[in-house]
Write a protein that holds these residues in place. Structure first.
Motif, PDB file in Angstrom:
ATOM      1  N   ARG A  51      -4.171   1.961  19.831  1.00 47.36           N
ATOM      2  CA  ARG A  51      -3.376   1.374  20.579  1.00 47.36           C
ATOM      3  C   ARG A  51      -1.646   1.432  19.931  1.00 47.36           C
ATOM      4  NH1 ARG A  51      -7.297  -2.823  20.766  1.00 47.36           N
ATOM      5  NH2 ARG A  51      -8.197  -2.815  22.951  1.00 47.36           N
ATOM      6  N   HIS A  52      -1.756   1.705  18.362  1.00 52.81           N
ATOM      7  CA  HIS A  52      -0.363   1.414  17.821  1.00 52.81           C
ATOM      8  C   HIS A  52      -0.368   2.700  17.174  1.00 52.81           C
ATOM      9  CE1 HIS A  52      -0.490  -2.327  19.605  1.00 52.81           C
ATOM     10  NE2 HIS A  52      -1.549  -2.791  18.982  1.00 52.81           N
ATOM     11  N   ALA A  53       0.963   3.156  16.709  1.00 52.00           N
ATOM     12  CA  ALA A  53       1.078   4.273  15.956  1.00 52.00           C
ATOM     13  C   ALA A  53       2.473   3.935  15.135  1.00 52.00           C
ATOM     14  CB  ALA A  53       1.215   5.476  16.571  1.00 52.00           C
ATOM     15  N   VAL A  54       2.566   4.103  14.042  1.00 49.95           N
ATOM     16  CA  VAL A  54       3.884   3.825  13.232  1.00 49.95           C
ATOM     17  C   VAL A  54       3.955   5.380  12.397  1.00 49.95           C
ATOM     18  CG1 VAL A  54       5.062   2.614  11.703  1.00 49.95           C
ATOM     19  CG2 VAL A  54       3.409   1.660  13.245  1.00 49.95           C
ATOM     20  N   ALA A  55       5.431   6.065  12.710  1.00 53.20           N
ATOM     21  CA  ALA A  55       5.619   7.418  11.942  1.00 53.20           C
ATOM     22  C   ALA A  55       6.311   6.806  10.639  1.00 53.20           C
ATOM     23  CB  ALA A  55       6.829   7.802  12.888  1.00 53.20           C
ATOM     24  N   THR A  56       6.023   7.710   9.594  1.00 48.81           N
ATOM     25  CA  THR A  56       6.607   7.528   8.419  1.00 48.81           C
ATOM     26  C   THR A  56       6.876   8.852   7.887  1.00 48.81           C
ATOM     27  OG1 THR A  56       4.237   7.996   7.684  1.00 48.81           O
ATOM     28  CG2 THR A  56       4.875   5.724   7.760  1.00 48.81           C
ATOM     29  N   ASN A  57       7.835   8.811   6.615  1.00 46.72           N
ATOM     30  CA  ASN A  57       8.292  10.007   6.243  1.00 46.72           C
ATOM     31  C   ASN A  57       7.165  11.039   5.437  1.00 46.72           C
ATOM     32  OD1 ASN A  57       8.219   8.425   3.721  1.00 46.72           O
ATOM     33  ND2 ASN A  57      10.426   8.420   3.930  1.00 46.72           N
ATOM     34  N   SER A  58       6.031  10.701   5.067  1.00 45.99           N
ATOM     35  CA  SER A  58       5.232  11.432   4.646  1.00 45.99           C
ATOM     36  C   SER A  58       3.699  10.895   5.232  1.00 45.99           C
ATOM     37  CB  SER A  58       5.216  11.696   3.226  1.00 45.99           C
ATOM     38  OG  SER A  58       4.812  10.484   2.397  1.00 45.99           O
ATOM     39  N   ALA A 219      -0.111  -2.976  12.537  1.00 45.45           N
ATOM     40  CA  ALA A 219       0.791  -1.874  12.956  1.00 45.45           C
ATOM     41  C   ALA A 219       2.365  -2.742  12.849  1.00 45.45           C
ATOM     42  CB  ALA A 219       0.551  -1.771  14.368  1.00 45.45           C
ATOM     43  N   ASP A 220       2.316  -4.042  13.049  1.00 44.72           N
ATOM     44  CA  ASP A 220       3.734  -4.616  13.058  1.00 44.72           C
ATOM     45  C   ASP A 220       4.225  -4.859  11.562  1.00 44.72           C
ATOM     46  OD1 ASP A 220       3.839  -4.994  15.798  1.00 44.72           O
ATOM     47  OD2 ASP A 220       3.105  -7.247  15.853  1.00 44.72           O
ATOM     48  N   ARG A 221       3.013  -5.007  10.699  1.00 50.07           N
ATOM     49  CA  ARG A 221       3.285  -5.359   9.356  1.00 50.07           C
ATOM     50  C   ARG A 221       3.893  -3.860   8.840  1.00 50.07           C
ATOM     51  NH1 ARG A 221       3.939  -8.238   5.268  1.00 50.07           N
ATOM     52  NH2 ARG A 221       3.120  -7.592   3.258  1.00 50.07           N
ATOM     53  N   ALA A 222       3.088  -2.969   9.340  1.00 49.26           N
ATOM     54  CA  ALA A 222       3.343  -1.705   8.808  1.00 49.26           C
ATOM     55  C   ALA A 222       4.930  -0.975   9.105  1.00 49.26           C
ATOM     56  CB  ALA A 222       2.684  -0.493   9.415  1.00 49.26           C
ATOM     57  N   ARG A 223       5.509  -1.689  10.272  1.00 50.08           N
ATOM     58  CA  ARG A 223       6.700  -0.932  10.896  1.00 50.08           C
ATOM     59  C   ARG A 223       7.822  -1.952   9.847  1.00 50.08           C
ATOM     60  NH1 ARG A 223       7.022   1.493  15.508  1.00 50.08           N
ATOM     61  NH2 ARG A 223       5.003   0.784  16.387  1.00 50.08           N
ATOM     62  N   TYR A 224       7.367  -3.218   9.604  1.00 48.01           N
ATOM     63  CA  TYR A 224       7.914  -3.890   8.582  1.00 48.01           C
ATOM     64  C   TYR A 224       8.267  -3.561   7.235  1.00 48.01           C
ATOM     65  CZ  TYR A 224       8.805  -8.407   6.191  1.00 48.01           C
ATOM     66  OH  TYR A 224       9.523  -9.435   5.195  1.00 48.01           O
ATOM     67  N   LEU A 225       7.052  -3.193   6.741  1.00 45.13           N
ATOM     68  CA  LEU A 225       7.002  -2.642   5.472  1.00 45.13           C
ATOM     69  C   LEU A 225       7.924  -1.375   5.110  1.00 45.13           C
ATOM     70  CD1 LEU A 225       3.567  -3.764   4.049  1.00 45.13           C
ATOM     71  CD2 LEU A 225       5.623  -4.512   3.518  1.00 45.13           C
ATOM     72  N   THR A 226       7.732  -0.663   6.279  1.00 42.17           N
ATOM     73  CA  THR A 226       8.292   0.973   6.195  1.00 42.17           C
ATOM     74  C   THR A 226       9.776   0.898   6.504  1.00 42.17           C
ATOM     75  OG1 THR A 226       7.733   1.258   8.457  1.00 42.17           O
ATOM     76  CG2 THR A 226       6.202   2.171   6.726  1.00 42.17           C
ATOM     77  N   THR A 227      10.390  -0.467   6.739  1.00 41.20           N
ATOM     78  CA  THR A 227      11.765  -0.527   7.218  1.00 41.20           C
ATOM     79  C   THR A 227      12.515  -1.281   6.174  1.00 41.20           C
ATOM     80  OG1 THR A 227      11.378  -1.603   8.950  1.00 41.20           O
ATOM     81  CG2 THR A 227      11.781   0.568   9.380  1.00 41.20           C
ATOM     82  N   GLN A 228      12.281  -1.343   4.998  1.00 40.57           N
ATOM     83  CA  GLN A 228      12.749  -2.345   3.840  1.00 40.57           C
ATOM     84  C   GLN A 228      12.447  -3.648   3.999  1.00 40.57           C
ATOM     85  OE1 GLN A 228      13.671  -0.713   1.424  1.00 40.57           O
ATOM     86  NE2 GLN A 228      15.417   0.974   1.663  1.00 40.57           N
TER      87      GLN A 228
END
Ligand SMILES: Cc1ncc(COP(=O)(O)O)c(C=O)c1O
Length: 389
Positions: A51-58, A219-228
């Motif tokens: 359902r959700h995907a969150v892109a990261t830098n590695s 997924a929401d939390r991952a987006r939050y944590l990956t953007t400071q």
């Protein structure tokens, strides 16, 4: 004159990469966030069926965040294979937790699911609703299977035991994008999964990663944590320590183009595996990678085992002999339990990993590998065996 170098595994960019990169530069969307980041996330979610995907830098960043959102806390323990690239184990330490190392199976070289079950049943106890390792007294909160070399781990026993003991399962699917387990895509076999797009993966963004999950709050939390961890992006209010882990639009632009050819690349990799299987089947002392009945492997990194007694030389001498012929190969990773930062961590019945490490050699298998170059590798493997026997 020596023949041209055949590399182990190099990227293949022959689609829309340049077109999309030009679009980034012309529109000035070059940094974190941007239309290609969203497109890449949507493509990946659709491809694996999450359902959700969150892109990261590695991929490593994706693993770190996956562990955090799955609720792994400092001083918890996570069950992880001994035979893997070190990134998932480091990610466990970034979360402040500890790895417990599990063995590999002799047939498909993946984390041994039955030993995972056995460890939980025999070496742990339930205490206050949590599973505790009898030896260390620590709570075990997650299992982190790593689908190595393009082949899936036998996930059913792992998912079942995790449900029984209320553990989270995080798939490290970095090496196996496009692989399937009993017909289901790797990446949606458990609670959350991580991918990597570094330069040697089946598709690449130069560097990058992704986590996928059906769990919206994760997924929401991952987006939050990956953007400071921005709680108020206008006033710069932060209630937690966050990370700068997001992918740039430039990298995602390459990712979108690479996703368009992923299925073709999987077909090509499987074709390379078939040609190696035909060309090497009768060479004594070489064990070729097998595909489990429940598996669809991408054969991402085509790896063989070399039995010194029957082949004539061991894997490292074979590596040197191939290097003399300008053919690049690579052993698998030294078992993590023997690496300095992890020497004091617990292992459970490690009986196979060390032999696999000693005997394994990965052969050239870039998507762009020509049939002529592959034949050169096959001929060399046959000649070296014969020359020493
Ligand atoms: C099994 C495994 N996990 C994690 C990673 C980490 O990915 P990255 O290099 O994108 O951080 C890799 C590859 O490098 C890998 O092979």
């Amino acid at each position: 004159m020596s023949e041209a170098m055949i590399p182990l595994s190099v990227p293949e960019m022959r689609g829309n990469e340049l077109t999309y990169l030009r679009e980034c530069i012309e529109t000035n969307w070059v940094s974190y966030v941007g239309p290609f980041v969203t497109r890449f996330e949507d493509q990946m979610a659709k491809y694996v069926g999450a359902r959700h995907a969150v892109a990261t830098n590695s991929g490593t960043a994706a693993l770190h965040i996956a562990l955090l959102v799955a609720g792994v806390e400092p001083d918890d323990e996570v069950l992880v294979p001994d035979l893997t690239f070190i990134a998932p184990v480091n990610a466990i330490r970034y979360a402040g937790a500890w790895p417990v190392f599990m063995d590999a199976t002799p047939d498909y070289w993946q984390m041994d699911a039955l030993k995972v079950v056995e460890f939980l049943e025999k070496e742990c106890r339930i205490d206050g609703g949590r599973v505790r390792n009898r030896k260390t007294g620590r709570a075990i909160t997650a299992i982190l299977p790593v689908h190595i070399l393009g082949h899936p781990v036998d996930m059913k026993p792992i998912v079942e035991v995790a449900r029984r003991y209320d553990l989270r399962v995080i798939e490290d699917a970095t090496e196996t994008l496009g692989g399937k387990y009993s017909g289901t895509m790797v990446g949606v076999l458990a609670d959350i999964a991580c991918f990597s797009f570094n330069g040697n993966k089946i598709i690449t963004t130069g560097g990058g990663g992704m986590l996928v999950t059906d769990n919206k709050s994760w997924a929401d939390r991952a987006r939050y944590l990956t953007t400071q961890a921005k709680d108020d992006p206008i006033e710069y209010v932060h209630h937690e320590v966050g990370y700068n882990y997001r992918l740039t639009n430039i990298q995602a632009a390459v990712g979108v183009a690479q996703m368009e050819v992923l299925d073709e690349y999987v077909r090509v990799k499987r074709g390379i595996a078939e040609r190696y299987a035909k060309g090497l089947a009768d060479v004594p002392g070489l064990t070729l990678p097998a595909e489990a009945p429940w598996a669809f492997s991408t054969f991402w990194l085509y790896t063989v085992l070399v039995d010194e007694a029957r082949y004539g030389v061991d894997s490292r001498a074979l590596q040197r002999a191939l290097a003399e012929r300008n053919i690049q190969t690579r052993p698998l990773w030294a078992p993590i339990h023997a690496q300095r930062p992890y020497r004091d961590c617990q292992t459970y019945r490690i009986e196979v990993t060390e032999r696999l490490y000693r005997d394994a050699l990965s052969l050239p298998c870039s998507v762009g590998l020509s049939q002529a170059d592959q034949q050169r590798v096959i001929d060399a493997l046959r000649e070296i065996a014969h020359s020493k026997s």
